[in-house]
Design an enzyme around this catalytic site. Sequence first.
Site, PDB file in Angstrom:
ATOM      1  N   ARG A   1      40.672  44.610  54.031  1.00  0.00           N
ATOM      2  CA  ARG A   1      41.911  44.813  53.264  1.00  0.00           C
ATOM      3  C   ARG A   1      42.135  43.637  52.288  1.00  0.00           C
ATOM      4  O   ARG A   1      41.937  43.780  51.086  1.00  0.00           O
ATOM      5  CB  ARG A   1      43.080  44.982  54.251  1.00  0.00           C
ATOM      6  CG  ARG A   1      44.352  45.512  53.626  1.00  0.00           C
ATOM      7  CD  ARG A   1      45.154  44.485  52.839  1.00  0.00           C
ATOM      8  NE  ARG A   1      45.583  43.327  53.629  1.00  0.00           N
ATOM      9  CZ  ARG A   1      46.148  42.255  53.097  1.00  0.00           C
ATOM     10  NH1 ARG A   1      46.344  42.164  51.789  1.00  0.00           N
ATOM     11  NH2 ARG A   1      46.492  41.221  53.851  1.00  0.00           N
ATOM     12  N   ASP A   2      42.491  42.476  52.801  1.00  0.00           N
ATOM     13  CA  ASP A   2      42.815  41.350  51.910  1.00  0.00           C
ATOM     14  C   ASP A   2      41.571  40.948  51.119  1.00  0.00           C
ATOM     15  O   ASP A   2      41.653  40.558  49.958  1.00  0.00           O
ATOM     16  CB  ASP A   2      43.316  40.158  52.745  1.00  0.00           C
ATOM     17  CG  ASP A   2      44.215  39.218  51.953  1.00  0.00           C
ATOM     18  OD1 ASP A   2      44.250  39.326  50.721  1.00  0.00           O
ATOM     19  OD2 ASP A   2      44.880  38.376  52.577  1.00  0.00           O
TER      20      ASP A   2
ATOM     21  N   HIS B   1      47.833  32.833  58.561  1.00  0.00           N
ATOM     22  CA  HIS B   1      47.017  33.583  57.582  1.00  0.00           C
ATOM     23  C   HIS B   1      46.820  32.625  56.409  1.00  0.00           C
ATOM     24  O   HIS B   1      47.735  32.391  55.640  1.00  0.00           O
ATOM     25  CB  HIS B   1      47.806  34.836  57.194  1.00  0.00           C
ATOM     26  CG  HIS B   1      47.227  35.668  56.085  1.00  0.00           C
ATOM     27  ND1 HIS B   1      46.684  36.921  56.296  1.00  0.00           N
ATOM     28  CD2 HIS B   1      47.140  35.459  54.744  1.00  0.00           C
ATOM     29  CE1 HIS B   1      46.299  37.447  55.141  1.00  0.00           C
ATOM     30  NE2 HIS B   1      46.563  36.582  54.176  1.00  0.00           N
TER      31      HIS B   1
ATOM     32  N   HIS C   1      44.828  31.352  53.074  1.00  0.00           N
ATOM     33  CA  HIS C   1      43.874  31.438  51.964  1.00  0.00           C
ATOM     34  C   HIS C   1      43.349  30.024  51.753  1.00  0.00           C
ATOM     35  O   HIS C   1      44.085  29.047  51.900  1.00  0.00           O
ATOM     36  CB  HIS C   1      44.566  32.015  50.721  1.00  0.00           C
ATOM     37  CG  HIS C   1      44.814  33.488  50.866  1.00  0.00           C
ATOM     38  ND1 HIS C   1      43.937  34.427  50.378  1.00  0.00           N
ATOM     39  CD2 HIS C   1      45.789  34.174  51.498  1.00  0.00           C
ATOM     40  CE1 HIS C   1      44.385  35.638  50.696  1.00  0.00           C
ATOM     41  NE2 HIS C   1      45.512  35.512  51.371  1.00  0.00           N
TER      42      HIS C   1
ATOM     43  N   CYS D   1      44.827  37.665  46.566  1.00  0.00           N
ATOM     44  CA  CYS D   1      45.895  38.642  46.362  1.00  0.00           C
ATOM     45  C   CYS D   1      46.016  38.935  44.873  1.00  0.00           C
ATOM     46  O   CYS D   1      46.051  38.016  44.063  1.00  0.00           O
ATOM     47  CB  CYS D   1      47.214  38.086  46.893  1.00  0.00           C
ATOM     48  SG  CYS D   1      48.610  39.180  46.567  1.00  0.00           S
TER      49      CYS D   1
ATOM     50  N   ASN E   1      40.664  34.460  51.957  1.00  0.00           N
ATOM     51  CA  ASN E   1      41.099  33.895  53.234  1.00  0.00           C
ATOM     52  C   ASN E   1      40.003  32.983  53.752  1.00  0.00           C
ATOM     53  O   ASN E   1      38.842  33.119  53.385  1.00  0.00           O
ATOM     54  CB  ASN E   1      41.291  35.008  54.269  1.00  0.00           C
ATOM     55  CG  ASN E   1      42.448  35.907  53.927  1.00  0.00           C
ATOM     56  OD1 ASN E   1      42.279  36.889  53.238  1.00  0.00           O
ATOM     57  ND2 ASN E   1      43.611  35.554  54.391  1.00  0.00           N
TER      58      ASN E   1
HETATM   59  P1  HMG Z   1      57.241  50.812  42.680  1.00  0.00           P
HETATM   60  O1  HMG Z   1      56.511  51.118  41.438  1.00  0.00           O
HETATM   61  O2  HMG Z   1      58.497  50.042  42.593  1.00  0.00           O
HETATM   62  O3  HMG Z   1      57.473  52.102  43.617  1.00  0.00           O
HETATM   63  O4  HMG Z   1      56.225  50.026  43.626  1.00  0.00           O
HETATM   64  P2  HMG Z   1      57.901  53.570  43.348  1.00  0.00           P
HETATM   65  O5  HMG Z   1      58.539  54.024  44.625  1.00  0.00           O
HETATM   66  O6  HMG Z   1      58.674  53.665  42.071  1.00  0.00           O
HETATM   67  O7  HMG Z   1      56.496  54.349  43.193  1.00  0.00           O
HETATM   68  C1  HMG Z   1      55.675  54.260  42.051  1.00  0.00           C
HETATM   69  C2  HMG Z   1      54.511  55.239  42.205  1.00  0.00           C
HETATM   70  O8  HMG Z   1      53.678  54.848  43.301  1.00  0.00           O
HETATM   71  C3  HMG Z   1      54.971  56.661  42.515  1.00  0.00           C
HETATM   72  O9  HMG Z   1      53.994  57.530  41.959  1.00  0.00           O
HETATM   73  C4  HMG Z   1      54.890  56.718  44.016  1.00  0.00           C
HETATM   74  O10 HMG Z   1      54.703  58.016  44.508  1.00  0.00           O
HETATM   75  C5  HMG Z   1      53.654  55.878  44.292  1.00  0.00           C
HETATM   76  P3  HMG Z   1      54.316  58.446  40.679  1.00  0.00           P
HETATM   77  O11 HMG Z   1      55.525  59.225  41.055  1.00  0.00           O
HETATM   78  O12 HMG Z   1      54.580  57.449  39.583  1.00  0.00           O
HETATM   79  O13 HMG Z   1      53.044  59.224  40.511  1.00  0.00           O
HETATM   80  N1  HMG Z   1      53.743  55.220  45.607  1.00  0.00           N
HETATM   81  C6  HMG Z   1      52.768  55.278  46.525  1.00  0.00           C
HETATM   82  N2  HMG Z   1      51.571  55.881  46.551  1.00  0.00           N
HETATM   83  C7  HMG Z   1      50.831  55.739  47.679  1.00  0.00           C
HETATM   84  N3  HMG Z   1      51.228  55.005  48.746  1.00  0.00           N
HETATM   85  C8  HMG Z   1      52.416  54.383  48.757  1.00  0.00           C
HETATM   86  C9  HMG Z   1      53.238  54.519  47.600  1.00  0.00           C
HETATM   87  N4  HMG Z   1      54.452  54.035  47.289  1.00  0.00           N
HETATM   88  C10 HMG Z   1      54.744  54.476  46.073  1.00  0.00           C
HETATM   89  N5  HMG Z   1      52.799  53.670  49.796  1.00  0.00           N
HETATM   90  C11 HMG Z   1      55.420  49.486  45.790  1.00  0.00           C
HETATM   91  C12 HMG Z   1      56.626  49.567  44.901  1.00  0.00           C
HETATM   92  C13 HMG Z   1      55.813  48.702  47.035  1.00  0.00           C
HETATM   93  C14 HMG Z   1      54.980  50.900  46.181  1.00  0.00           C
HETATM   94  C15 HMG Z   1      54.273  48.770  45.029  1.00  0.00           C
HETATM   95  O14 HMG Z   1      54.780  47.585  44.507  1.00  0.00           O
HETATM   96  C16 HMG Z   1      53.069  48.502  45.876  1.00  0.00           C
HETATM   97  O15 HMG Z   1      52.403  49.405  46.358  1.00  0.00           O
HETATM   98  N6  HMG Z   1      52.767  47.196  46.078  1.00  0.00           N
HETATM   99  C17 HMG Z   1      51.654  46.802  46.898  1.00  0.00           C
HETATM  100  C18 HMG Z   1      51.223  45.446  46.501  1.00  0.00           C
HETATM  101  C19 HMG Z   1      50.071  44.998  47.372  1.00  0.00           C
HETATM  102  O16 HMG Z   1      49.423  45.805  48.030  1.00  0.00           O
HETATM  103  N7  HMG Z   1      49.808  43.699  47.333  1.00  0.00           N
HETATM  104  C20 HMG Z   1      48.746  43.127  48.070  1.00  0.00           C
HETATM  105  C21 HMG Z   1      48.977  43.152  49.539  1.00  0.00           C
HETATM  106  S1  HMG Z   1      50.093  41.870  50.083  1.00  0.00           S
HETATM  107  C22 HMG Z   1      49.068  40.511  50.302  1.00  0.00           C
HETATM  108  O17 HMG Z   1      47.913  40.529  49.936  1.00  0.00           O
HETATM  109  C23 HMG Z   1      49.651  39.337  50.996  1.00  0.00           C
HETATM  110  C24 HMG Z   1      49.161  39.169  52.439  1.00  0.00           C
HETATM  111  O18 HMG Z   1      47.748  39.092  52.494  1.00  0.00           O
HETATM  112  C25 HMG Z   1      49.740  37.890  53.010  1.00  0.00           C
HETATM  113  C26 HMG Z   1      49.510  36.697  52.052  1.00  0.00           C
HETATM  114  O19 HMG Z   1      48.392  36.251  51.879  1.00  0.00           O
HETATM  115  O20 HMG Z   1      50.532  36.294  51.470  1.00  0.00           O
HETATM  116  C27 HMG Z   1      49.626  40.330  53.334  1.00  0.00           C
HETATM  117 MG    MG Z   2      46.595  37.361  52.091  1.00  0.00          MG
END
Ligand code: HMG
Ligand code: MG
Length: 312
Positions: free
Chosen positions: A19-20, A211, A213, A244, A253
């Site tokens: 994933r990450d 966690h 990086h 990320c 990581n």
């Molecule tokens: P948004 O644009 O504000 O949401 O995004 P929305 O509700 O307006 O949806 C926009 C579109 O996305 C729509 O589609 C939804 O249906 C679709 P459209 O109508 O335009 O065709 N949608 C989805 N599709 C599939 N699965 C879903 C989903 N939700 C909405 N779950 C949202 C808000 C949270 C969805 C967006 O910002 C997002 O998905 N962000 C994810 C970001 C991400 O994955 N970042 C990396 C992971 S975090 C990380 O790496 C940190 C970590 O490792 C810890 C660390 O190191 O800090 C965990």
């Molecule tokens: Mg991370």
Amino acid sequence: MTASRSLPSRAYLVDVGPRDGLQNEKGRVPADVKVALIEMLADAGLPSIEATSFVSPKWVPQMGDAAEVMARVRRRPGVRYAALVPNMKGFEGALAARVDEVVVFAAASEAFSQRNINCSIAESIERFRPVVRAARDAGMRVRGAISTALGCPYQGEVKPEAVRDVAQRLHDIGVQHAGVADTIGTGTPTATKRAMEAALAVYPAGEVSGHFHDTYGMALANVYACLEVGVATFDASVAGLGGCPYAKGATGNVATEDVVYLLHGLGVGTGVDLAKLRAAGRFISRALGRATNSRVAKALDAREGLAEEAAA
Ligand code: HMG
Ligand code: MG
């Protein structure tokens, strides 16, 4: 060798590589490769694998095959398969895919929350509330990740009080575990201990994890700092994959191989077979066409004459 009395005797590792590690890859990584990687990690003895994210494919295209990957992975009994879930839509995907654990992800800095999930910290908690309730009702475990706990790429310093505040809010809505994340890898051991202690004010030691990086090369020192405060659960990424998409310049990581080597050297058990883990690292490095970021894998490969083969 037995563990030093002041350190835990056993650690619990979560490989977040699929994933990450892969979420930031520009080129499409085929589902076949992801499935094979996850299966190799399970075979190496990882008790938990963060396999994918049910997030918007518009935001993170690489995770757009979450359902396919989860459907195809042969599940190994006793292994926990986890997936990131930002909202109810993601939860529905995770439920249909029968993941064991959902991971909701909040931030300790407002600026990062906006960039990563397009809402404030308070809004993200409200978004998670029904997710957590539904997941617990379905018998799934719920873990929380607290991003930017040791520094934010947009806001700079993040205080331990902010970590404690988010941990409390996650706890209040029923999240069972707090993962303290150094998203940009700037943390050093003293700051790490303070951030961990902030989470430990809310969660028991068995439900707090680190966690890290490894952007600044501090991750292993921070793992050790965690052990000193009784935290023995760590996320790590095979071959040190990752970064990320919303934390520019942040590297992967800490490599799982390096964490395993450290822990085994300290007499802390992990249940992970380092040789099989290295094989998983070689597999994914070759699939991505690049050298591993694991120092331990590089050193052992060189010693065993595998370096050329691994780079081929
Ligand atoms: P948004 O644009 O504000 O949401 O995004 P929305 O509700 O307006 O949806 C926009 C579109 O996305 C729509 O589609 C939804 O249906 C679709 P459209 O109508 O335009 O065709 N949608 C989805 N599709 C599939 N699965 C879903 C989903 N939700 C909405 N779950 C949202 C808000 C949270 C969805 C967006 O910002 C997002 O998905 N962000 C994810 C970001 C991400 O994955 N970042 C990396 C992971 S975090 C990380 O790496 C940190 C970590 O490792 C810890 C660390 O190191 O800090 C965990
Ligand atoms: Mg991370």
